[in-house]
Design a protein around this motif. Structure first.
Motif, PDB file in Angstrom:
ATOM      1  N   ARG A   1      34.467  40.730  43.072  1.00  0.00           N
ATOM      2  CA  ARG A   1      33.926  39.773  42.099  1.00  0.00           C
ATOM      3  C   ARG A   1      32.395  39.785  42.088  1.00  0.00           C
ATOM      4  O   ARG A   1      31.773  39.670  41.035  1.00  0.00           O
ATOM      5  N   THR A   2      31.782  39.951  43.254  1.00  0.00           N
ATOM      6  CA  THR A   2      30.321  40.028  43.335  1.00  0.00           C
ATOM      7  C   THR A   2      29.802  41.250  42.593  1.00  0.00           C
ATOM      8  O   THR A   2      28.841  41.165  41.826  1.00  0.00           O
ATOM      9  N   ILE A   3      30.451  42.393  42.813  1.00  0.00           N
ATOM     10  CA  ILE A   3      30.069  43.627  42.114  1.00  0.00           C
ATOM     11  C   ILE A   3      30.239  43.449  40.608  1.00  0.00           C
ATOM     12  O   ILE A   3      29.351  43.814  39.828  1.00  0.00           O
ATOM     13  N   MET A   4      31.361  42.880  40.215  1.00  0.00           N
ATOM     14  CA  MET A   4      31.623  42.663  38.787  1.00  0.00           C
ATOM     15  C   MET A   4      30.557  41.755  38.169  1.00  0.00           C
ATOM     16  O   MET A   4      30.069  42.021  37.070  1.00  0.00           O
ATOM     17  N   GLU A   5      30.200  40.710  38.882  1.00  0.00           N
ATOM     18  CA  GLU A   5      29.182  39.779  38.386  1.00  0.00           C
ATOM     19  C   GLU A   5      27.828  40.468  38.238  1.00  0.00           C
ATOM     20  O   GLU A   5      27.152  40.303  37.219  1.00  0.00           O
ATOM     21  N   LYS A   6      27.441  41.257  39.231  1.00  0.00           N
ATOM     22  CA  LYS A   6      26.160  41.973  39.177  1.00  0.00           C
ATOM     23  C   LYS A   6      26.103  42.943  38.005  1.00  0.00           C
ATOM     24  O   LYS A   6      25.042  43.187  37.448  1.00  0.00           O
TER      25      LYS A   6
ATOM     26  N   ASN B   1      38.381  40.688  47.745  1.00  0.00           N
ATOM     27  CA  ASN B   1      38.365  40.127  46.389  1.00  0.00           C
ATOM     28  C   ASN B   1      37.009  39.493  46.080  1.00  0.00           C
ATOM     29  O   ASN B   1      36.526  39.575  44.953  1.00  0.00           O
ATOM     30  N   GLU B   2      36.366  38.909  47.082  1.00  0.00           N
ATOM     31  CA  GLU B   2      35.032  38.329  46.880  1.00  0.00           C
ATOM     32  C   GLU B   2      34.010  39.434  46.624  1.00  0.00           C
ATOM     33  O   GLU B   2      33.122  39.289  45.770  1.00  0.00           O
ATOM     34  N   ALA B   3      34.118  40.533  47.370  1.00  0.00           N
ATOM     35  CA  ALA B   3      33.207  41.664  47.182  1.00  0.00           C
ATOM     36  C   ALA B   3      33.358  42.249  45.780  1.00  0.00           C
ATOM     37  O   ALA B   3      32.360  42.534  45.104  1.00  0.00           O
TER      38      ALA B   3
ATOM     39  N   SER C   1      46.641  46.016  32.757  1.00  0.00           N
ATOM     40  CA  SER C   1      46.536  44.764  32.010  1.00  0.00           C
ATOM     41  C   SER C   1      45.529  43.827  32.689  1.00  0.00           C
ATOM     42  O   SER C   1      45.301  43.900  33.900  1.00  0.00           O
ATOM     43  N   SER C   2      44.941  42.962  31.893  1.00  0.00           N
ATOM     44  CA  SER C   2      44.017  41.952  32.427  1.00  0.00           C
ATOM     45  C   SER C   2      44.722  41.073  33.444  1.00  0.00           C
ATOM     46  O   SER C   2      44.138  40.674  34.453  1.00  0.00           O
ATOM     47  N   ARG C   3      45.982  40.765  33.174  1.00  0.00           N
ATOM     48  CA  ARG C   3      46.760  39.920  34.082  1.00  0.00           C
ATOM     49  C   ARG C   3      46.897  40.579  35.456  1.00  0.00           C
ATOM     50  O   ARG C   3      46.751  39.927  36.490  1.00  0.00           O
ATOM     51  N   LEU C   4      47.166  41.881  35.468  1.00  0.00           N
ATOM     52  CA  LEU C   4      47.307  42.607  36.731  1.00  0.00           C
ATOM     53  C   LEU C   4      45.997  42.580  37.518  1.00  0.00           C
ATOM     54  O   LEU C   4      45.993  42.324  38.724  1.00  0.00           O
ATOM     55  N   VAL C   5      44.886  42.837  36.848  1.00  0.00           N
ATOM     56  CA  VAL C   5      43.582  42.822  37.516  1.00  0.00           C
ATOM     57  C   VAL C   5      43.281  41.425  38.035  1.00  0.00           C
ATOM     58  O   VAL C   5      42.830  41.254  39.166  1.00  0.00           O
ATOM     59  N   SER C   6      43.560  40.430  37.238  1.00  0.00           N
ATOM     60  CA  SER C   6      43.355  39.048  37.662  1.00  0.00           C
ATOM     61  C   SER C   6      44.198  38.719  38.886  1.00  0.00           C
ATOM     62  O   SER C   6      43.719  38.082  39.835  1.00  0.00           O
ATOM     63  N   ASP C   7      45.441  39.176  38.885  1.00  0.00           N
ATOM     64  CA  ASP C   7      46.324  38.966  40.039  1.00  0.00           C
ATOM     65  C   ASP C   7      45.769  39.653  41.283  1.00  0.00           C
ATOM     66  O   ASP C   7      45.778  39.086  42.364  1.00  0.00           O
ATOM     67  N   ARG C   8      45.295  40.878  41.123  1.00  0.00           N
ATOM     68  CA  ARG C   8      44.729  41.611  42.254  1.00  0.00           C
ATOM     69  C   ARG C   8      43.508  40.877  42.823  1.00  0.00           C
ATOM     70  O   ARG C   8      43.323  40.812  44.028  1.00  0.00           O
ATOM     71  N   LEU C   9      42.683  40.337  41.936  1.00  0.00           N
ATOM     72  CA  LEU C   9      41.478  39.643  42.375  1.00  0.00           C
ATOM     73  C   LEU C   9      41.782  38.325  43.071  1.00  0.00           C
ATOM     74  O   LEU C   9      40.928  37.771  43.752  1.00  0.00           O
ATOM     75  N   SER C  10      42.982  37.832  42.896  1.00  0.00           N
ATOM     76  CA  SER C  10      43.350  36.579  43.559  1.00  0.00           C
ATOM     77  C   SER C  10      43.998  36.817  44.922  1.00  0.00           C
ATOM     78  O   SER C  10      44.190  35.876  45.681  1.00  0.00           O
ATOM     79  N   LEU C  11      44.314  38.070  45.220  1.00  0.00           N
ATOM     80  CA  LEU C  11      44.933  38.398  46.505  1.00  0.00           C
ATOM     81  C   LEU C  11      43.904  38.368  47.632  1.00  0.00           C
ATOM     82  O   LEU C  11      42.757  38.784  47.443  1.00  0.00           O
ATOM     83  N   GLU C  12      44.321  37.888  48.789  1.00  0.00           N
ATOM     84  CA  GLU C  12      43.440  37.941  49.955  1.00  0.00           C
ATOM     85  C   GLU C  12      43.492  39.323  50.588  1.00  0.00           C
ATOM     86  O   GLU C  12      42.550  39.750  51.243  1.00  0.00           O
ATOM     87  N   ASN C  13      44.598  40.009  50.413  1.00  0.00           N
ATOM     88  CA  ASN C  13      44.807  41.327  50.994  1.00  0.00           C
ATOM     89  C   ASN C  13      45.177  42.290  49.877  1.00  0.00           C
ATOM     90  O   ASN C  13      46.115  42.036  49.149  1.00  0.00           O
ATOM     91  N   ILE C  14      44.453  43.362  49.744  1.00  0.00           N
ATOM     92  CA  ILE C  14      44.723  44.339  48.694  1.00  0.00           C
ATOM     93  C   ILE C  14      44.792  45.717  49.345  1.00  0.00           C
ATOM     94  O   ILE C  14      44.064  45.989  50.307  1.00  0.00           O
ATOM     95  N   SER C  15      45.664  46.555  48.837  1.00  0.00           N
ATOM     96  CA  SER C  15      45.799  47.889  49.431  1.00  0.00           C
ATOM     97  C   SER C  15      44.520  48.690  49.213  1.00  0.00           C
ATOM     98  O   SER C  15      43.776  48.466  48.253  1.00  0.00           O
ATOM     99  N   VAL C  16      44.280  49.628  50.105  1.00  0.00           N
ATOM    100  CA  VAL C  16      43.111  50.495  50.002  1.00  0.00           C
ATOM    101  C   VAL C  16      43.159  51.266  48.688  1.00  0.00           C
ATOM    102  O   VAL C  16      42.139  51.446  48.016  1.00  0.00           O
TER     103      VAL C  16
END
Length: 67
Positions: free
Chosen positions: A8-13, A4-6, A28-43
């Motif tokens: 966000r870094t790409i998005m910021e750049k 999620n940090e990676a 939805s924006s909410r779904l993307v926001s939720d995904r970005l808050s996860l520590e573990n995300i599926s490949v």
């Protein structure tokens, strides 16, 4: 660095916000926001968002140099 940090870094750049990324992956924006808050995300979900940011996921052996 966590995925999620990676992301966000790409998005910021690229100056891409959550709503912009959501539009690119047709979610939805909410779904993307939720995904970005996860520590573990599926490949699969990670790859979907990376493709929308013009990145790709690469897995290489640890002991081999990358080219």
């Amino acid at each position: 660095m966590k995925t999620n940090e990676a992301l966000r870094t790409i998005m910021e750049k690229q100056s891409v916000g959550v709503s912009q990324l959501a539009k690119r992956i047709e979610k939805s924006s909410r779904l993307v926001s939720d995904r970005l808050s996860l520590e573990n995300i599926s490949v699969e979900k990670l790859n979907e968002m990376l493709r929308a940011l013009d990145y790709k996921l690469v897995i290489v052996p640890h002991n081999k140099p990358t080219s």
